[in-house]
Design an enzyme around this catalytic site. Structure first.
Site, PDB file in Angstrom:
ATOM      1  CB  THR A 259      -0.936   0.032   1.217  1.00 63.32           C
ATOM      2  OG1 THR A 259      -1.842  -1.067   1.131  1.00 63.32           O
ATOM      3  CG2 THR A 259      -1.752   1.329   1.246  1.00 63.32           C
TER       4      THR A 259
ATOM      5  CG  PHE B 214       0.324   4.700   3.675  1.00 68.03           C
ATOM      6  CD1 PHE B 214      -0.847   4.887   4.401  1.00 68.03           C
ATOM      7  CD2 PHE B 214       0.796   3.406   3.509  1.00 68.03           C
ATOM      8  CE1 PHE B 214      -1.532   3.815   4.949  1.00 68.03           C
ATOM      9  CE2 PHE B 214       0.122   2.324   4.054  1.00 68.03           C
ATOM     10  CZ  PHE B 214      -1.046   2.529   4.773  1.00 68.03           C
TER      11      PHE B 214
END
Length: 269
Positions: A170, A172
């Site tokens: 992921t 960020f």
């Protein structure tokens, strides 16, 4: 320093905060809107939001929130996501009939759950699902969340690394009210609109190709209030203080109806 994130303590977003910022105070928020509000109101110096997952794709809500708030992107961080099957102490894997977690986490473990005959149930947050499971005392249920979430809520990990694809990352973005001037390799994020006419997007992208500027991400979002018109979000290698990038953005402004630089920041590897 205090950093806002979405989710309960033990969420992947909180782990990303500690990995990126170090030993800082954190502010858990129920929603992404509240993360942005915490930074805008000076309750926190920075916020860390997920923007895309290597398996599930973009988190569109956060693209919209970046446009809606007067904040800058000041950094990025790539988190390797490793899911755990978490249950009450003493529960055996054979007892588990259902698994609770955030919809993206459930989707990333779909094949694993099918193989074990476990029914997925959606929750609002990964760590929040662990908290809810502990409060409920259900012995036929498990939560899918991080190793740290299991430690925080004193729960048992039945199995680690249950995601269907190990290449699960992921990305960020760190946000702040103050822009930064990155040193070394940098990325820049922009958003712009164009006239709806033939060749408009081709001309817009050509300003980068002509200068050998590497585009790393292109995302389109509906322009609210104007059906079938779109905003274009682009990430590219380079920073706004570099002459080549300045010339490219000046060139783009000749075609774009609107253009906004969301921030230049150090590139994460």
């Amino acid at each position: 320093m205090k950093v806002a994130f979405q989710g309960e303590p033990g969420a992947y977003s909180e782990q990303a905060v500690f990995n990126y910022f170090g030993n800082v105070a954190t502010k858990p928020c129920e929603s992404f809107d509240m993360v942005f509000d915490a930074v805008v109101s000076d309750a926190c110096e920075s916020g860390l939001i997920p923007i895309e997952n290597s398996l599930a794709g973009s988190i569109h809500q956060n693209y919209d929130l970046l446009l809606r708030h007067d904040l800058y992107i000041v950094g990025e961080y790539l988190l390797r996501v490793q899911h755990c099957l978490i249950a009450l102490p003493g529960v055996k894997k054979e007892e588990i009939k259902r698994a609770i977690s955030h919809p993206q986490a459930l989707a990333q473990c779909a094949a694993y759950l099918r193989r074990l005959g476990i029914k997925p149930e959606q929750g609002y947050d990964t760590a929040g699902s662990v908290k809810m499971l502990k409060e409920s005392g259900a012995r036929d249920a498990a939560a899918i969340a991080s190793h740290r979430a299991a430690e925080i809520y004193e729960m048992q990990i039945l199995e680690e690394g249950i995601e269907d694809n190990s290449e699960n990352y992921t990305r960020f973005l760190a946000t702040s009210k103050t822009a930064v001037k990155p040193e070394g390799e940098a990325k820049t994020s922009i958003v712009f609109t164009l006239k709806n006419q033939p060749g408009a997007l081709f001309k817009a992208l050509s300003v980068f190709a002509l200068r050998d500027i590497d585009l790393t991400k292109i995302e389109s979002r509906p322009l609210q209030g104007t059906p079938w018109d779109y905003l274009f979000y682009i990430d590219f290698i380079g920073a706004t203080h570099e002459e080549t990038v300045r010339k490219a953005l000046d060139h783009l402004s000749e075609y774009a109806l609107t253009l906004r630089v969301l921030g230049s920041y150090p590139r994460s590897r």
